[in-house]
Design a protein around this motif. Structure first.
Motif, short mmCIF file in Angstrom:
data_model
loop_
_atom_site.label_atom_id
_atom_site.label_comp_id
_atom_site.label_asym_id
_atom_site.label_seq_id
_atom_site.Cartn_x
_atom_site.Cartn_y
_atom_site.Cartn_z
N CYS A 1 0.82 -1.22 0.00
CA CYS A 1 0.00 0.00 0.00
C CYS A 1 0.85 1.26 0.00
O CYS A 1 0.39 2.33 -0.39
CB CYS A 1 -0.94 0.00 1.19
N SER B 1 1.73 2.92 2.57
CA SER B 1 1.31 3.86 3.61
C SER B 1 1.41 3.32 5.03
O SER B 1 1.18 4.06 5.98
CB SER B 1 -0.16 4.26 3.39
N CYS B 2 1.69 2.05 5.19
CA CYS B 2 1.62 1.46 6.53
C CYS B 2 3.01 1.46 7.20
O CYS B 2 4.01 1.85 6.60
CB CYS B 2 1.07 0.03 6.46
N PHE B 3 3.04 1.02 8.43
CA PHE B 3 4.27 0.93 9.22
C PHE B 3 5.36 0.18 8.45
O PHE B 3 6.51 0.60 8.40
CB PHE B 3 3.93 0.18 10.52
N HIS C 1 6.55 1.96 5.17
CA HIS C 1 7.40 3.10 5.51
C HIS C 1 8.82 2.66 5.85
O HIS C 1 9.76 3.43 5.72
CB HIS C 1 6.81 3.89 6.69
N ARG C 2 8.96 1.42 6.29
CA ARG C 2 10.29 0.89 6.61
C ARG C 2 10.85 0.03 5.49
O ARG C 2 11.76 -0.76 5.71
CB ARG C 2 10.21 0.11 7.93
N ASP D 1 0.77 -4.25 5.69
CA ASP D 1 -0.37 -4.55 6.56
C ASP D 1 -1.71 -4.53 5.85
O ASP D 1 -2.68 -5.09 6.35
CB ASP D 1 -0.44 -3.48 7.67
N ASN D 2 -1.77 -3.85 4.71
CA ASN D 2 -3.10 -3.46 4.20
C ASN D 2 -3.53 -4.08 2.88
O ASN D 2 -4.53 -3.66 2.32
CB ASN D 2 -3.15 -1.93 4.06
N THR D 3 -2.80 -5.05 2.37
CA THR D 3 -3.15 -5.52 1.03
C THR D 3 -3.63 -6.95 0.97
O THR D 3 -3.88 -7.46 -0.12
CB THR D 3 -1.94 -5.35 0.08
N ASN D 4 -3.74 -7.59 2.10
CA ASN D 4 -4.27 -8.95 2.07
C ASN D 4 -5.71 -8.95 2.57
O ASN D 4 -5.96 -8.85 3.76
CB ASN D 4 -3.41 -9.90 2.92
N PRO D 5 -6.67 -9.07 1.65
CA PRO D 5 -8.07 -9.06 2.09
C PRO D 5 -8.41 -10.25 2.98
O PRO D 5 -9.39 -10.20 3.72
CB PRO D 5 -8.86 -9.14 0.78
N ALA E 1 -6.98 -12.61 7.85
CA ALA E 1 -7.34 -13.44 9.01
C ALA E 1 -6.89 -14.89 8.81
O ALA E 1 -6.52 -15.56 9.78
CB ALA E 1 -8.84 -13.37 9.25
N GLU F 1 -3.22 -14.92 9.40
CA GLU F 1 -2.95 -14.72 10.83
C GLU F 1 -3.15 -16.01 11.61
O GLU F 1 -2.38 -16.32 12.52
CB GLU F 1 -3.87 -13.63 11.39
N GLY G 1 -4.47 -13.50 -0.30
CA GLY G 1 -5.29 -12.41 -0.82
C GLY G 1 -6.29 -12.81 -1.88
O GLY G 1 -7.26 -12.11 -2.12
N ASP H 1 -0.94 3.47 11.59
CA ASP H 1 0.25 4.29 11.39
C ASP H 1 -0.12 5.71 10.98
O ASP H 1 0.29 6.20 9.92
CB ASP H 1 1.15 3.63 10.34
N ARG H 2 -0.90 6.33 11.81
CA ARG H 2 -1.32 7.72 11.60
C ARG H 2 -1.34 8.41 12.97
O ARG H 2 -1.57 7.76 13.99
CB ARG H 2 -2.72 7.77 10.99
N TYR I 1 -13.00 -12.68 16.17
CA TYR I 1 -12.57 -12.81 14.77
C TYR I 1 -13.16 -11.69 13.91
O TYR I 1 -12.45 -11.01 13.17
CB TYR I 1 -12.99 -14.19 14.24
N VAL J 1 -11.24 -8.66 11.93
CA VAL J 1 -11.36 -8.42 10.49
C VAL J 1 -11.78 -6.99 10.22
O VAL J 1 -11.21 -6.29 9.37
CB VAL J 1 -12.38 -9.41 9.87
N LYS K 1 -8.35 -0.02 9.52
CA LYS K 1 -6.94 0.36 9.41
C LYS K 1 -6.54 0.57 7.94
O LYS K 1 -5.88 1.54 7.59
CB LYS K 1 -6.09 -0.74 10.05
N GLN K 2 -6.98 -0.36 7.10
CA GLN K 2 -6.68 -0.22 5.67
C GLN K 2 -7.21 1.10 5.13
O GLN K 2 -6.53 1.82 4.39
CB GLN K 2 -7.30 -1.37 4.88
N GLU L 1 -5.21 4.09 6.57
CA GLU L 1 -3.81 4.18 6.15
C GLU L 1 -3.66 4.31 4.63
O GLU L 1 -2.84 5.09 4.14
CB GLU L 1 -3.04 2.95 6.63
N SER L 2 -4.41 3.51 3.91
CA SER L 2 -4.15 3.46 2.46
C SER L 2 -5.27 4.08 1.64
O SER L 2 -5.13 4.22 0.43
CB SER L 2 -3.95 2.00 2.02
N ALA M 1 -8.73 -3.33 0.93
CA ALA M 1 -8.20 -4.30 -0.03
C ALA M 1 -9.31 -5.26 -0.46
O ALA M 1 -10.04 -5.79 0.35
CB ALA M 1 -7.06 -5.08 0.60
N ALA N 1 -10.08 -8.41 -3.41
CA ALA N 1 -9.47 -9.28 -4.41
C ALA N 1 -10.36 -9.51 -5.61
O ALA N 1 -9.89 -9.68 -6.71
CB ALA N 1 -9.12 -10.62 -3.79
#
Lengths: 393, 189
Positions: A90, A92-94, A97-98, A105-109, A112, A115, A133, B41-42, B156, B160, B166-167, B170-171, B175, B177
């Motif tokens: 993305c 934009s995430c932590f 940025h590194r 963190d933000n591109t896997n729909p 869960a 995880e 994803g 991250d904001r 859960y 989700v 958060k998505q 931040e973005s 997201a 698919a």
């Protein structure tokens, strides 16, 4: 459009599927001009990666021209020729940025699912299971690319052929990061386990980064010949005692770093290697997910205080990994999906400066329609197959 | 009795108890409490402003808290469409600028209330968002679900939805698919 679809173990078909469409404002649609089969696609082909569904479009190494642009895309324009990283980030995430792009963190729909399996989810990937994803892959005529501004590398010079830059999508950065993680110093010897496309790229990258000596280990003659032709010491593990040979070459110390470019589908070191048989039996009985022969040898071979770098893909649970050896020798173990975005521009510059032409690994060029045959040939390592490039019609 | 038989008997007994609970109808209210956290991250101020904007509240933590209601569409908890009466009240908690409390009711079957706390993450690493959701089931099929299962499901779903919030923050997008291909559907014949 036509696309390579997964239908089960060793069953891929080229099917007519719906065209992709813009879904989110940062998307673009790319008309694919070149795409490749990756060694990690063979893990899908072999049925080793969970959460695949019948009809999923495969492919994460691809490039092409942008034919449709989302409303919030700022840097990528219609008609632009682009190379697309296999990881989706993305920006934009932590983690982005590194510059830890593959950990976005933000591109896997379906984060869960990942995880539950891994504790945290890595980024989304093109064409690599629903756990990663469920994004449609690029072995197709068209593909939707999320976060295009972050990922796409424009190739302005049309004189540069696709084949020269196509592998910026995955195997070149993957091999390069594997070598970079070795923190190569003056006089270092680097041992690369596996002379597939990533292993060859890792060997070439280790040379670029100043390794004194690069040793490549495999049992496929044409792959070893390819490594030898590029200045590496090639070892056929079937004909030697591998650990003794590596000790001998390094005068008793062992390689300063070992790169496991094999991953989860190692075949063992031949009939005499009981661990290879053990792994296959356990995997067949669903008692183990991965066959980590190369990792075991990399740990055992590496010198004290050295680095084991693993670009080879692992997906689950590994058995009989000599962690005691890793501990007692004070090894540093480094691994992970490649942070492709970090390497796109620097490696593109190396290509344009003529320092390397990654297309040296290509052995087969076939139309997309012949992908099923190409998958089988690649998996069986027949016909001298090292790397297949597919061209949509 | 073999272990397999013991397990089968235990499962059969549990199913019987669940069926009895359903047949009995309203019984003691069941309360579960779930808690999830996410680091966004904001800066805190940006998230707070975002939350205070009624237009975006729907898309962020409202979405997260409403995940509790998404328990209802889950198979064993399904209710008829149109029977949802959702009312939100939003207020600043104890007057501190980093606290937002949300409360909602879902008919009389389920009561959900929640608290969101925003705390700056160490060393400028964004904002820690901690969400506590309290669910009180007074009647209906929710009561048939074992407490542990209800907690797991709620946790859960909350995870989700927090991930989606958060998505978005931040973005700028959630997201997704599905593109009409590669989503696991076989092509039409």
């Amino acid at each position: 459009m036509r696309a390579v679809c997964w239908y089960g173990r060793e069953d891929v078909r080229v099917e007519t599927v719906p065209d992709p469409a813009l879904v989110n404002p940062h998307d673009v649609i790319v008309r694919v001009t070149s795409t490749a089969i990756c060694g990690s696609d063979l893990h899908l082909y072999g049925g080793f990666i969970p959460t695949m569904r019948r009809g999923d479009v495969l492919g994460h190494e691809f490039m092409g021209r942008v034919v449709e642009v989302g409303r919030d895309v700022k840097k990528i324009a219609l008609g632009q020729r682009v190379v697309v990283p296999f990881t989706i980030a993305c920006g934009s995430c932590f983690f982005c940025h590194r510059e830890l792009w593959s950990l976005c963190d933000n591109t896997n729909p379906n984060a869960a699912i990942a995880e539950a399996a891994y504790g945290s989810s890595p980024s989304g990937l093109f064409g690599y299971s629903h756990m990663m994803g469920g994004y449609a892959g690029g072995q197709a005529e068209y593909v939707r690319v999320p976060f295009a501004d972050v990922g796409c590398l424009p190739i302005e010079d049309d004189a540069i052929p696709d084949e020269k830059v196509l592998f910026l999508t995955d195997i070149f950065p993957t091999g390069y990061m594997a070598a970079e993680l070795c923190e190569i110093g003056e006089g270092d010897t680097i041992a690369v386990f596996g002379a597939g496309p990533v292993g060859l790229m890792a060997a070439a990258s280790a040379q670029l980064l100043g390794a004194h000596r690069v040793i490549v280990i495999d049992d496929v003659p044409e792959r070893l010949a390819m490594a030898r032709a590029r200045g590496a010491v090639a070892i056929d593990h079937r004909s030697v005692h591998l650990l003794d040979t590596l000790k001998d070459i390094t005068a008793g110390r062992g390689p300063d770093a070992c790169i496991d470019a094999v991953g989860m589908e190692a075949h063992g070191l031949g009939r005499a290697d009981i661990t290879g048989i053990y792994d296959k039996a356990k995997q067949a009985l669903r008692l183990e997910t991965d066959r980590p022969t190369a990792l075991r040898y990399a740990i055992m071979a590496c010198r004290k205080g050295g680095v084991v770098s693993a670009p080879g893909v692992y997906g689950g649970l590994l058995d009989k990994v000599p962690f005691g050896a890793a501990f007692q020798k004070g090894l540093t173990m480094r691994m992970g999906q490649t942070h492709v975005h970090r390497y796109l521009r620097p490696l593109f510059d190396r290509i344009t400066r003529g320092e390397i032409d990654p297309s040296f690994v290509i052995t087969h060029r076939v139309p997309l329609e012949r992908a099923p045959t190409a998958y089988a040939t690649f998996q069986r390592k027949e016909d001298g197959c090292v790397k297949v490039v597919l061209t949509p019609s | 009795m073999t272990p397999w038989q013991e397990t089968a008997n235990a499962l059969r007994d549990a199913a019987w108890r669940a069926r009895r609970r359903l047949e009995r109808g309203p019984t003691r209210p069941r309360l579960v409490h779930v808690r999830r956290a996410v680091t966004i991250d904001r800066p805190l101020t940006e998230i707070r402003d975002h939350l205070r904007d009624p237009a975006t509240l729907d898309a962020a933590l409202h979405h997260a808290h409403s995940s509790a209601f998404e328990l209802v569409p889950a198979a064993p908890l399904r209710v008829a469409p149109g029977s949802v009466a959702l009312e939100w009240t939003t207020e600043s908690g104890d007057g501190t600028p980093d606290r937002v409390e949300l409360e909602a009711r879902y008919e009389a079957a389920v009561e959900v209330s929640g608290t969101t706390r925003l705390t700056p993450a160490p060393a400028g690493r964004g904002t820690e968002v901690r969400v506590d959701v309290r669910i009180v089931a007074r009647r209906g099929r929710l009561l048939a679900l074992p407490r542990a299962a209800l907690e797991k499901l709620a946790s859960y779903r909350l995870g989700v939805e927090l991930g989606r919030a958060k998505q978005l923050l931040e973005s700028g997008e959630i997201a997704t698919a599905s593109t009409g291909s590669g989503d696991g559907k076989e092509p039409e014949a």
